[in-house]
Design a protein around this motif. Structure first.
Motif, PDB file in Angstrom:
ATOM      1  N   LEU A 186      -0.925   2.680  -5.885  1.00 43.15           N
ATOM      2  CA  LEU A 186       0.360   3.198  -6.784  1.00 43.15           C
ATOM      3  C   LEU A 186       1.399   3.706  -6.276  1.00 43.15           C
ATOM      4  O   LEU A 186       2.255   3.932  -6.971  1.00 43.15           O
ATOM      5  N   VAL A 187       1.572   3.659  -5.004  1.00 38.36           N
ATOM      6  CA  VAL A 187       2.995   3.699  -4.254  1.00 38.36           C
ATOM      7  C   VAL A 187       3.640   2.583  -3.920  1.00 38.36           C
ATOM      8  O   VAL A 187       3.061   1.964  -2.940  1.00 38.36           O
ATOM      9  N   PHE A 188       4.700   1.984  -4.618  1.00 36.88           N
ATOM     10  CA  PHE A 188       5.178   0.915  -4.318  1.00 36.88           C
ATOM     11  C   PHE A 188       6.811   1.099  -4.818  1.00 36.88           C
ATOM     12  O   PHE A 188       6.914   1.623  -5.821  1.00 36.88           O
ATOM     13  N   GLU A 189       7.666   0.210  -4.289  1.00 35.97           N
ATOM     14  CA  GLU A 189       8.975   0.006  -4.741  1.00 35.97           C
ATOM     15  C   GLU A 189       9.071  -1.355  -5.501  1.00 35.97           C
ATOM     16  O   GLU A 189       8.588  -2.298  -4.770  1.00 35.97           O
ATOM     17  N   GLY A 190       9.811  -1.565  -6.784  1.00 33.99           N
ATOM     18  CA  GLY A 190      10.366  -2.956  -7.214  1.00 33.99           C
ATOM     19  C   GLY A 190       8.924  -3.304  -8.110  1.00 33.99           C
ATOM     20  O   GLY A 190       8.029  -3.046  -7.898  1.00 33.99           O
ATOM     21  N   TYR A 191       9.347  -4.393  -8.833  1.00 32.16           N
ATOM     22  CA  TYR A 191       8.366  -4.834  -9.548  1.00 32.16           C
ATOM     23  C   TYR A 191       8.119  -6.504  -9.608  1.00 32.16           C
ATOM     24  O   TYR A 191       9.330  -7.018  -8.934  1.00 32.16           O
ATOM     25  N   VAL A 213       6.489  -5.557  -0.038  1.00 31.46           N
ATOM     26  CA  VAL A 213       6.664  -5.024   1.257  1.00 31.46           C
ATOM     27  C   VAL A 213       8.345  -4.934   1.689  1.00 31.46           C
ATOM     28  O   VAL A 213       8.790  -3.861   1.944  1.00 31.46           O
ATOM     29  N   LYS A 214       9.181  -6.031   1.032  1.00 33.73           N
ATOM     30  CA  LYS A 214      10.306  -5.903   1.344  1.00 33.73           C
ATOM     31  C   LYS A 214      10.976  -4.808   0.600  1.00 33.73           C
ATOM     32  O   LYS A 214      11.935  -3.516   1.183  1.00 33.73           O
ATOM     33  N   ALA A 215      10.745  -4.622  -0.556  1.00 33.10           N
ATOM     34  CA  ALA A 215      11.251  -3.616  -1.475  1.00 33.10           C
ATOM     35  C   ALA A 215      10.792  -2.236  -0.936  1.00 33.10           C
ATOM     36  O   ALA A 215      11.491  -1.016  -0.744  1.00 33.10           O
ATOM     37  N   THR A 216       9.561  -1.766  -0.494  1.00 38.19           N
ATOM     38  CA  THR A 216       8.930  -0.778  -0.114  1.00 38.19           C
ATOM     39  C   THR A 216       9.496  -0.175   1.107  1.00 38.19           C
ATOM     40  O   THR A 216       9.882   0.863   1.440  1.00 38.19           O
ATOM     41  N   THR A 242      12.186   7.515   0.258  1.00 35.20           N
ATOM     42  CA  THR A 242      10.816   8.296  -0.029  1.00 35.20           C
ATOM     43  C   THR A 242      11.022   9.104  -1.318  1.00 35.20           C
ATOM     44  O   THR A 242       9.990   9.105  -2.160  1.00 35.20           O
ATOM     45  N   GLU A 243      12.176   9.815  -1.689  1.00 34.82           N
ATOM     46  CA  GLU A 243      12.450  10.524  -3.009  1.00 34.82           C
ATOM     47  C   GLU A 243      12.064   9.647  -4.241  1.00 34.82           C
ATOM     48  O   GLU A 243      11.510   9.778  -5.057  1.00 34.82           O
ATOM     49  N   ASN A 244      12.423   8.293  -4.183  1.00 33.68           N
ATOM     50  CA  ASN A 244      12.215   7.377  -5.122  1.00 33.68           C
ATOM     51  C   ASN A 244      10.838   7.093  -5.362  1.00 33.68           C
ATOM     52  O   ASN A 244      10.382   6.870  -6.429  1.00 33.68           O
ATOM     53  N   GLN A 258       4.788   5.486   3.273  1.00 37.94           N
ATOM     54  CA  GLN A 258       3.930   5.398   1.798  1.00 37.94           C
ATOM     55  C   GLN A 258       2.738   6.631   1.810  1.00 37.94           C
ATOM     56  O   GLN A 258       2.340   7.384   0.854  1.00 37.94           O
ATOM     57  N   LEU A 259       1.898   6.901   2.965  1.00 35.58           N
ATOM     58  CA  LEU A 259       0.798   7.878   3.089  1.00 35.58           C
ATOM     59  C   LEU A 259       1.405   9.376   2.841  1.00 35.58           C
ATOM     60  O   LEU A 259       0.804  10.003   2.347  1.00 35.58           O
TER      61      LEU A 259
END
Ligand code: NIG
Ligand code: FE
Length: 428
Positions: free
Chosen positions: A88-93, A121-124, A129-131, A167-168
Protein backbone atom coordinates in the motif's frame (compact mmCIF):
# COMPACT_ATOMS: atom_id res chain seq x y z
CA UNK A 1 -8.25 5.24 21.19
CA UNK A 2 -10.18 2.57 23.10
CA UNK A 3 -13.94 2.73 23.47
CA UNK A 4 -16.76 1.27 25.53
CA UNK A 5 -19.54 0.05 23.27
CA UNK A 6 -22.57 -2.23 23.24
CA UNK A 7 -23.87 -3.43 19.88
CA UNK A 8 -27.32 -4.95 20.44
CA UNK A 9 -30.14 -6.65 18.52
CA UNK A 10 -27.92 -7.79 15.63
CA UNK A 11 -30.00 -9.93 13.27
CA UNK A 12 -26.86 -12.06 12.98
CA UNK A 13 -23.74 -11.82 15.09
CA UNK A 14 -21.27 -13.63 12.85
CA UNK A 15 -18.60 -14.43 15.41
CA UNK A 16 -16.17 -16.53 13.30
CA UNK A 17 -15.24 -17.83 16.75
CA UNK A 18 -11.74 -19.23 17.16
CA UNK A 19 -8.15 -18.50 18.12
CA UNK A 20 -6.31 -20.38 15.36
CA UNK A 21 -6.34 -20.72 11.58
CA UNK A 22 -9.26 -22.85 10.38
CA UNK A 23 -8.33 -25.63 8.00
CA UNK A 24 -10.52 -27.44 5.48
CA UNK A 25 -14.06 -28.18 6.65
CA UNK A 26 -13.70 -26.02 9.77
CA UNK A 27 -13.78 -22.98 7.45
CA UNK A 28 -17.53 -23.53 6.91
CA UNK A 29 -18.68 -22.82 10.44
CA UNK A 30 -19.16 -19.14 11.22
CA UNK A 31 -20.69 -19.65 14.69
CA UNK A 32 -23.57 -17.24 14.10
CA UNK A 33 -25.68 -15.97 17.01
CA UNK A 34 -29.14 -14.73 16.03
CA UNK A 35 -30.36 -11.60 17.78
CA UNK A 36 -26.85 -11.22 19.15
CA UNK A 37 -25.05 -8.59 21.14
CA UNK A 38 -21.45 -7.66 21.72
CA UNK A 39 -19.88 -5.63 24.51
CA UNK A 40 -16.53 -3.90 24.11
CA UNK A 41 -14.89 -2.40 27.16
CA UNK A 42 -11.81 -0.24 26.89
CA UNK A 43 -11.30 -1.49 23.32
CA UNK A 44 -11.50 -5.20 24.16
CA UNK A 45 -14.45 -7.56 23.67
CA UNK A 46 -15.74 -8.53 27.10
CA UNK A 47 -19.04 -10.23 26.32
CA UNK A 48 -20.69 -11.97 23.34
CA UNK A 49 -24.10 -13.65 23.26
CA UNK A 50 -27.87 -13.29 22.83
CA UNK A 51 -29.05 -9.71 23.22
CA UNK A 52 -31.47 -10.53 26.05
CA UNK A 53 -28.78 -12.24 28.12
CA UNK A 54 -26.17 -9.57 27.51
CA UNK A 55 -28.47 -6.66 28.30
CA UNK A 56 -29.48 -8.29 31.56
CA UNK A 57 -25.85 -8.17 32.63
CA UNK A 58 -25.01 -4.71 31.33
CA UNK A 59 -28.15 -2.63 31.90
CA UNK A 60 -27.70 -2.41 35.63
CA UNK A 61 -27.16 0.97 37.29
CA UNK A 62 -23.39 0.92 37.53
CA UNK A 63 -23.00 0.71 33.75
CA UNK A 64 -25.47 3.46 32.84
CA UNK A 65 -23.78 6.04 30.67
CA UNK A 66 -20.52 4.17 30.54
CA UNK A 67 -21.22 2.50 27.19
CA UNK A 68 -22.16 3.92 23.82
CA UNK A 69 -24.94 1.81 22.34
CA UNK A 70 -25.56 0.90 18.70
CA UNK A 71 -28.83 -0.77 17.82
CA UNK A 72 -28.04 -3.20 14.98
CA UNK A 73 -31.63 -4.41 14.49
CA UNK A 74 -32.04 -5.80 10.98
CA UNK A 75 -28.27 -5.85 10.44
CA UNK A 76 -25.52 -8.43 10.44
CA UNK A 77 -22.38 -7.82 12.52
CA UNK A 78 -19.03 -9.43 11.67
CA UNK A 79 -15.42 -9.17 12.85
CA UNK A 80 -13.44 -6.44 11.08
CA UNK A 81 -11.89 -7.77 7.89
CA UNK A 82 -8.16 -8.52 7.81
CA UNK A 83 -6.48 -7.74 4.48
CA UNK A 84 -3.32 -9.78 4.96
CA UNK A 85 -1.45 -9.01 1.71
CA UNK A 86 -1.05 -5.54 0.21
CA UNK A 87 1.64 -3.24 -1.16
CA UNK A 88 0.00 0.00 0.00
CA UNK A 89 2.94 2.41 0.24
CA UNK A 90 4.16 3.55 -3.17
CA UNK A 91 4.57 6.64 -5.30
CA UNK A 92 3.23 7.04 -8.83
CA UNK A 93 0.70 5.10 -10.85
CA UNK A 94 0.95 2.66 -13.75
CA UNK A 95 -2.27 3.27 -15.64
CA UNK A 96 -0.43 2.97 -18.97
CA UNK A 97 0.64 -0.55 -18.02
CA UNK A 98 -2.99 -1.58 -17.62
CA UNK A 99 -3.62 -0.43 -21.21
CA UNK A 100 -0.54 -2.33 -22.48
CA UNK A 101 -1.86 -5.47 -20.84
CA UNK A 102 -5.24 -4.93 -22.52
CA UNK A 103 -3.29 -4.88 -25.80
CA UNK A 104 -1.76 -8.23 -24.93
CA UNK A 105 1.57 -7.47 -23.22
CA UNK A 106 2.24 -9.77 -20.26
CA UNK A 107 3.00 -8.63 -16.70
CA UNK A 108 6.37 -10.39 -16.72
CA UNK A 109 7.35 -8.98 -20.15
CA UNK A 110 6.64 -5.46 -18.92
CA UNK A 111 8.80 -6.16 -15.85
CA UNK A 112 11.59 -7.68 -17.98
CA UNK A 113 11.73 -4.60 -20.17
CA UNK A 114 12.38 -2.40 -17.12
CA UNK A 115 8.77 -1.27 -16.49
CA UNK A 116 6.33 -2.64 -13.96
CA UNK A 117 7.74 -2.79 -10.44
CA UNK A 118 10.82 -0.82 -11.64
CA UNK A 119 8.62 2.16 -12.55
CA UNK A 120 7.23 2.25 -9.04
CA UNK A 121 10.75 1.84 -7.61
CA UNK A 122 11.97 4.92 -9.51
CA UNK A 123 9.05 7.03 -8.26
CA UNK A 124 9.19 5.71 -4.70
CA UNK A 125 12.94 6.32 -4.39
CA UNK A 126 12.33 9.96 -5.36
CA UNK A 127 9.23 10.39 -3.19
CA UNK A 128 9.02 12.62 -0.14
CA UNK A 129 8.09 10.78 3.05
CA UNK A 130 5.24 13.24 3.69
CA UNK A 131 3.69 12.43 0.34
CA UNK A 132 3.88 8.69 0.94
CA UNK A 133 2.13 9.24 4.27
CA UNK A 134 -0.56 11.38 2.63
CA UNK A 135 -1.41 8.85 -0.08
CA UNK A 136 -1.10 6.00 2.41
CA UNK A 137 -3.69 7.64 4.70
CA UNK A 138 -6.11 8.02 1.79
CA UNK A 139 -5.68 4.37 0.83
CA UNK A 140 -6.29 3.29 4.42
CA UNK A 141 -9.48 5.40 4.46
CA UNK A 142 -10.73 3.54 1.43
CA UNK A 143 -9.85 0.16 2.96
CA UNK A 144 -11.59 1.13 6.20
CA UNK A 145 -14.77 1.98 4.30
CA UNK A 146 -14.83 -1.63 3.06
CA UNK A 147 -14.63 -2.91 6.64
CA UNK A 148 -10.90 -3.57 6.88
CA UNK A 149 -9.59 -3.02 10.42
CA UNK A 150 -6.12 -4.58 10.02
CA UNK A 151 -3.97 -4.52 6.91
CA UNK A 152 -0.57 -5.88 6.03
CA UNK A 153 1.75 -3.68 3.97
CA UNK A 154 5.00 -4.57 2.23
CA UNK A 155 8.09 -2.61 1.33
CA UNK A 156 9.72 -3.65 -1.93
CA UNK A 157 9.57 -0.46 -3.98
CA UNK A 158 12.97 0.72 -2.82
CA UNK A 159 15.32 -2.19 -3.49
CA UNK A 160 17.96 -0.16 -1.67
CA UNK A 161 18.60 0.38 2.02
CA UNK A 162 17.30 3.94 2.31
CA UNK A 163 14.09 3.55 0.37
CA UNK A 164 13.14 0.19 1.88
CA UNK A 165 13.55 1.81 5.29
CA UNK A 166 11.65 4.92 4.17
CA UNK A 167 8.70 2.73 3.14
CA UNK A 168 8.74 0.83 6.43
CA UNK A 169 8.95 4.08 8.41
CA UNK A 170 5.93 5.36 6.50
CA UNK A 171 4.01 2.20 7.43
CA UNK A 172 4.94 2.67 11.10
CA UNK A 173 3.71 6.26 10.91
CA UNK A 174 0.47 5.18 9.20
CA UNK A 175 -0.04 2.65 11.97
CA UNK A 176 0.31 5.43 14.53
CA UNK A 177 -1.90 7.96 12.73
CA UNK A 178 -4.72 5.86 11.28
CA UNK A 179 -7.29 3.70 13.07
CA UNK A 180 -6.57 0.74 10.76
CA UNK A 181 -3.71 -1.33 12.21
CA UNK A 182 -0.82 -1.74 9.77
CA UNK A 183 1.40 -4.84 9.99
CA UNK A 184 4.74 -4.36 8.22
CA UNK A 185 6.55 -6.80 5.95
CA UNK A 186 10.04 -6.36 4.53
CA UNK A 187 10.02 -7.32 0.84
CA UNK A 188 13.46 -6.13 -0.22
CA UNK A 189 13.67 -9.14 -2.55
CA UNK A 190 10.78 -7.99 -4.73
CA UNK A 191 12.83 -7.50 -7.93
CA UNK A 192 16.49 -7.24 -8.86
CA UNK A 193 17.50 -3.56 -9.20
CA UNK A 194 19.47 -2.40 -12.24
CA UNK A 195 22.62 -1.85 -10.08
CA UNK A 196 22.78 -5.59 -9.37
CA UNK A 197 22.03 -6.86 -12.88
CA UNK A 198 23.55 -10.33 -13.29
CA UNK A 199 24.51 -10.46 -9.58
CA UNK A 200 21.40 -11.78 -7.90
CA UNK A 201 23.32 -13.60 -5.16
CA UNK A 202 25.24 -10.44 -4.33
CA UNK A 203 21.90 -8.65 -3.96
CA UNK A 204 20.70 -11.32 -1.52
CA UNK A 205 23.98 -10.83 0.41
CA UNK A 206 23.31 -7.07 0.48
CA UNK A 207 19.83 -7.69 1.87
CA UNK A 208 21.18 -10.09 4.51
CA UNK A 209 24.23 -8.12 5.56
CA UNK A 210 23.17 -4.50 5.19
CA UNK A 211 19.41 -4.04 5.08
CA UNK A 212 18.05 -6.74 7.42
CA UNK A 213 20.24 -5.74 10.40
CA UNK A 214 19.10 -2.13 10.15
CA UNK A 215 15.44 -3.16 10.02
CA UNK A 216 15.92 -5.35 13.07
CA UNK A 217 17.80 -2.64 14.90
CA UNK A 218 14.94 -0.19 14.30
CA UNK A 219 12.20 -2.77 14.77
CA UNK A 220 10.56 -1.82 11.47
CA UNK A 221 9.06 -5.10 10.23
CA UNK A 222 7.51 -8.25 11.61
CA UNK A 223 7.56 -10.35 8.44
CA UNK A 224 10.06 -10.99 5.66
CA UNK A 225 8.76 -11.90 2.19
CA UNK A 226 10.32 -12.74 -1.21
CA UNK A 227 9.02 -12.70 -4.80
CA UNK A 228 10.06 -16.29 -5.58
CA UNK A 229 9.49 -16.45 -9.33
CA UNK A 230 11.21 -17.50 -12.53
CA UNK A 231 13.62 -14.74 -13.63
CA UNK A 232 13.24 -12.96 -10.28
CA UNK A 233 14.47 -14.92 -7.20
CA UNK A 234 14.99 -18.67 -7.35
CA UNK A 235 13.88 -21.13 -4.69
CA UNK A 236 17.49 -21.40 -3.48
CA UNK A 237 17.99 -17.63 -3.29
CA UNK A 238 14.64 -17.18 -1.56
CA UNK A 239 15.48 -19.91 0.93
CA UNK A 240 18.84 -18.38 1.78
CA UNK A 241 17.33 -14.99 2.56
CA UNK A 242 14.26 -16.29 4.36
CA UNK A 243 16.17 -18.70 6.58
CA UNK A 244 18.49 -15.91 7.61
CA UNK A 245 15.52 -13.65 8.32
CA UNK A 246 13.84 -16.40 10.32
CA UNK A 247 16.98 -16.97 12.32
CA UNK A 248 16.93 -13.25 13.18
CA UNK A 249 13.35 -13.40 14.41
CA UNK A 250 11.22 -12.48 11.39
CA UNK A 251 8.07 -14.39 10.54
CA UNK A 252 8.04 -15.55 6.95
CA UNK A 253 5.79 -15.04 3.91
CA UNK A 254 6.48 -16.02 0.29
CA UNK A 255 5.08 -14.82 -3.04
CA UNK A 256 4.98 -18.42 -4.27
CA UNK A 257 4.17 -20.05 -7.62
CA UNK A 258 2.36 -16.98 -8.92
CA UNK A 259 3.17 -17.03 -12.63
CA UNK A 260 5.26 -20.21 -13.05
CA UNK A 261 5.41 -23.37 -10.99
CA UNK A 262 8.77 -23.03 -9.28
CA UNK A 263 8.32 -24.75 -5.91
CA UNK A 264 7.80 -21.76 -3.64
CA UNK A 265 4.83 -23.51 -2.06
CA UNK A 266 6.97 -26.51 -1.04
CA UNK A 267 9.60 -24.08 0.25
CA UNK A 268 6.99 -22.35 2.44
CA UNK A 269 6.17 -25.69 4.08
CA UNK A 270 9.82 -26.67 4.43
CA UNK A 271 10.91 -23.51 6.24
CA UNK A 272 7.76 -23.01 8.32
CA UNK A 273 6.41 -19.85 6.68
CA UNK A 274 3.32 -18.30 8.28
CA UNK A 275 1.76 -17.95 4.82
CA UNK A 276 2.37 -18.81 1.19
CA UNK A 277 0.75 -16.25 -1.09
CA UNK A 278 -0.70 -16.23 -4.65
CA UNK A 279 -0.29 -20.01 -5.40
CA UNK A 280 -1.90 -19.81 -8.86
CA UNK A 281 0.43 -22.54 -10.09
CA UNK A 282 0.96 -24.44 -6.84
CA UNK A 283 1.42 -28.19 -7.32
CA UNK A 284 -0.69 -30.88 -5.62
CA UNK A 285 2.42 -31.82 -3.65
CA UNK A 286 2.99 -28.26 -2.51
CA UNK A 287 -0.64 -27.87 -1.48
CA UNK A 288 -0.47 -31.12 0.52
CA UNK A 289 2.73 -29.92 2.17
CA UNK A 290 1.37 -26.53 3.31
CA UNK A 291 -1.84 -28.16 4.61
CA UNK A 292 0.29 -30.52 6.69
CA UNK A 293 2.68 -27.83 7.88
CA UNK A 294 -0.14 -25.45 8.83
CA UNK A 295 1.03 -22.70 6.45
CA UNK A 296 -1.87 -20.37 5.56
CA UNK A 297 -2.62 -20.32 1.81
CA UNK A 298 -3.25 -16.66 1.06
CA UNK A 299 -5.15 -16.33 -2.21
CA UNK A 300 -5.39 -13.08 -4.16
CA UNK A 301 -8.11 -13.48 -6.78
CA UNK A 302 -8.06 -9.77 -7.69
CA UNK A 303 -4.58 -10.24 -9.14
CA UNK A 304 -5.51 -13.31 -11.19
CA UNK A 305 -8.53 -11.34 -12.45
CA UNK A 306 -6.50 -8.27 -13.45
CA UNK A 307 -3.70 -10.30 -15.06
CA UNK A 308 -6.20 -12.65 -16.72
CA UNK A 309 -4.36 -15.59 -15.18
CA UNK A 310 -6.11 -18.76 -13.97
CA UNK A 311 -7.35 -18.50 -10.38
CA UNK A 312 -5.57 -20.35 -7.59
CA UNK A 313 -7.31 -23.64 -6.80
CA UNK A 314 -9.09 -22.47 -3.65
CA UNK A 315 -11.73 -25.21 -3.70
CA UNK A 316 -9.11 -27.92 -4.09
CA UNK A 317 -7.00 -26.43 -1.30
CA UNK A 318 -9.87 -26.35 1.20
CA UNK A 319 -10.93 -29.87 0.17
CA UNK A 320 -7.35 -30.91 0.91
CA UNK A 321 -7.41 -29.37 4.37
CA UNK A 322 -5.60 -26.08 3.77
CA UNK A 323 -6.32 -22.97 5.81
CA UNK A 324 -7.16 -20.45 3.09
CA UNK A 325 -7.01 -16.67 3.59
CA UNK A 326 -8.14 -14.12 1.02
CA UNK A 327 -6.56 -10.70 0.49
CA UNK A 328 -6.61 -7.88 -2.07
CA UNK A 329 -2.91 -7.67 -3.02
CA UNK A 330 -3.62 -3.93 -3.46
CA UNK A 331 -0.66 -2.57 -5.46
CA UNK A 332 -0.02 -0.11 -8.31
CA UNK A 333 0.62 -2.79 -10.95
CA UNK A 334 -0.93 -6.23 -10.93
CA UNK A 335 -4.03 -5.30 -8.89
CA UNK A 336 -4.81 -1.66 -8.19
CA UNK A 337 -7.86 -2.43 -6.06
CA UNK A 338 -8.59 -2.37 -2.36
CA UNK A 339 -12.11 -3.66 -2.97
CA UNK A 340 -13.23 -6.33 -0.51
CA UNK A 341 -16.55 -6.77 -2.42
CA UNK A 342 -14.55 -7.66 -5.54
CA UNK A 343 -12.61 -10.30 -3.61
CA UNK A 344 -15.85 -11.83 -2.28
CA UNK A 345 -17.32 -11.94 -5.78
CA UNK A 346 -14.28 -13.60 -7.33
CA UNK A 347 -13.71 -16.06 -4.49
CA UNK A 348 -17.29 -17.30 -4.46
CA UNK A 349 -18.13 -17.17 -8.17
CA UNK A 350 -14.80 -18.19 -9.68
CA UNK A 351 -12.84 -20.03 -7.00
CA UNK A 352 -15.90 -21.93 -5.79
CA UNK A 353 -15.55 -20.99 -2.14
CA UNK A 354 -18.78 -20.95 -0.17
CA UNK A 355 -19.82 -17.62 1.35
CA UNK A 356 -18.94 -18.99 4.79
CA UNK A 357 -15.46 -20.05 3.64
CA UNK A 358 -14.84 -16.65 2.05
CA UNK A 359 -15.80 -14.89 5.30
CA UNK A 360 -13.51 -17.17 7.32
CA UNK A 361 -10.75 -16.42 4.81
CA UNK A 362 -11.11 -12.66 5.31
CA UNK A 363 -11.41 -12.74 9.10
CA UNK A 364 -9.88 -15.40 11.35
CA UNK A 365 -7.68 -16.91 8.60
CA UNK A 366 -6.52 -13.44 7.52
CA UNK A 367 -5.60 -12.86 11.16
CA UNK A 368 -3.73 -16.19 11.21
CA UNK A 369 -1.83 -15.15 8.07
CA UNK A 370 -0.54 -12.25 10.19
CA UNK A 371 0.20 -14.39 13.24
CA UNK A 372 -2.63 -12.63 15.10
CA UNK A 373 -5.41 -15.23 15.31
CA UNK A 374 -5.21 -14.98 19.09
CA UNK A 375 -6.07 -11.25 19.17
CA UNK A 376 -8.16 -10.33 16.09
CA UNK A 377 -10.26 -11.95 13.32
CA UNK A 378 -13.23 -13.08 15.41
CA UNK A 379 -15.76 -11.82 17.93
CA UNK A 380 -14.47 -13.64 21.00
CA UNK A 381 -14.15 -12.40 24.54
CA UNK A 382 -10.63 -11.09 25.11
CA UNK A 383 -10.03 -10.08 21.49
CA UNK A 384 -9.68 -6.55 20.14
CA UNK A 385 -13.06 -4.89 19.63
CA UNK A 386 -12.97 -4.62 15.81
CA UNK A 387 -16.30 -5.13 14.05
CA UNK A 388 -18.27 -4.37 10.91
CA UNK A 389 -22.00 -3.65 10.79
CA UNK A 390 -23.63 -4.38 7.45
CA UNK A 391 -26.59 -2.57 5.91
CA UNK A 392 -28.37 -5.92 5.56
CA UNK A 393 -29.64 -8.63 7.91
CA UNK A 394 -27.50 -11.48 6.63
CA UNK A 395 -23.89 -12.11 5.66
CA UNK A 396 -25.25 -13.65 2.46
CA UNK A 397 -25.69 -10.12 1.11
CA UNK A 398 -21.91 -9.59 0.90
CA UNK A 399 -21.32 -11.46 -2.38
CA UNK A 400 -24.96 -11.28 -3.47
CA UNK A 401 -24.86 -7.47 -3.72
CA UNK A 402 -22.12 -8.00 -6.19
CA UNK A 403 -19.21 -5.60 -6.25
CA UNK A 404 -21.05 -3.16 -3.95
CA UNK A 405 -20.01 -2.12 -0.48
CA UNK A 406 -22.48 -3.56 2.03
CA UNK A 407 -20.67 -2.07 5.05
CA UNK A 408 -22.56 0.57 7.03
CA UNK A 409 -20.37 1.06 10.09
CA UNK A 410 -16.91 0.05 11.20
CA UNK A 411 -15.83 -0.23 14.82
CA UNK A 412 -12.14 -0.18 15.75
CA UNK A 413 -11.14 -0.96 19.34
CA UNK A 414 -14.67 -0.12 20.46
CA UNK A 415 -14.82 3.24 18.65
CA UNK A 416 -17.08 4.05 15.70
CA UNK A 417 -14.53 4.99 13.02
CA UNK A 418 -16.63 4.74 9.86
CA UNK A 419 -20.30 5.50 9.38
CA UNK A 420 -21.66 5.57 5.82
CA UNK A 421 -21.90 9.31 5.17
CA UNK A 422 -24.80 8.86 2.74
CA UNK A 423 -27.08 7.46 5.46
CA UNK A 424 -28.07 11.02 6.30
CA UNK A 425 -30.07 11.19 3.06
CA UNK A 426 -32.17 8.18 4.04
CA UNK A 427 -34.43 10.30 6.22
CA UNK A 428 -35.20 12.78 3.40
O1 NIG B 1 1.88 -9.40 -5.48
N1 NIG B 1 4.17 -10.29 -7.76
C1 NIG B 1 4.83 -9.41 -7.27
N2 NIG B 1 4.42 -8.35 -6.60
C2 NIG B 1 3.11 -7.79 -6.60
C3 NIG B 1 2.92 -6.82 -7.68
C4 NIG B 1 3.77 -5.64 -7.52
C5 NIG B 1 3.67 -4.64 -8.63
O2 NIG B 1 3.40 -4.98 -9.79
O3 NIG B 1 3.91 -3.46 -8.33
C6 NIG B 1 2.06 -8.87 -6.56
O4 NIG B 1 1.39 -9.16 -7.55
FE1 FE C 1 1.85 -9.18 -3.61
Amino acid sequence: MRGNLIIKNAAQLVTCSGFNAKQGKAMSNLHVIENGALVIENGTICSVGKTDDILKDFNDKKNTGKFNVIDAAGKAVLPGFVDSHTHLVFEGYRAEEFSWRLRGDSYMDILKSGGGIFNTVKATRAAKTENLIKTGMRRLNSMLSFGVTTVEGKSGYGLDRNTEIKQLEVMAELNRRHPVDVVSTFLGAHALPEEYKGRTDAYIDYMINTVLPEIIHRNLAEFCDVFCEKNVFSVQQSKRLLLKAKEKGFKIKIHADEIEQLGGTELAAEIGAVSADHLLQASDKGIGAIAKAGVVATLLPGTAFCLKEPYARGRYMIDNNCAVALATDFNPGSCYSESIPLIFALATLYMNLSIEEAITALTINGAAALGRADTIGSLNTGKTGDAVILKYPSYHFIPYHVGINTVEKVIKKGELVYDDPLLKFNAV
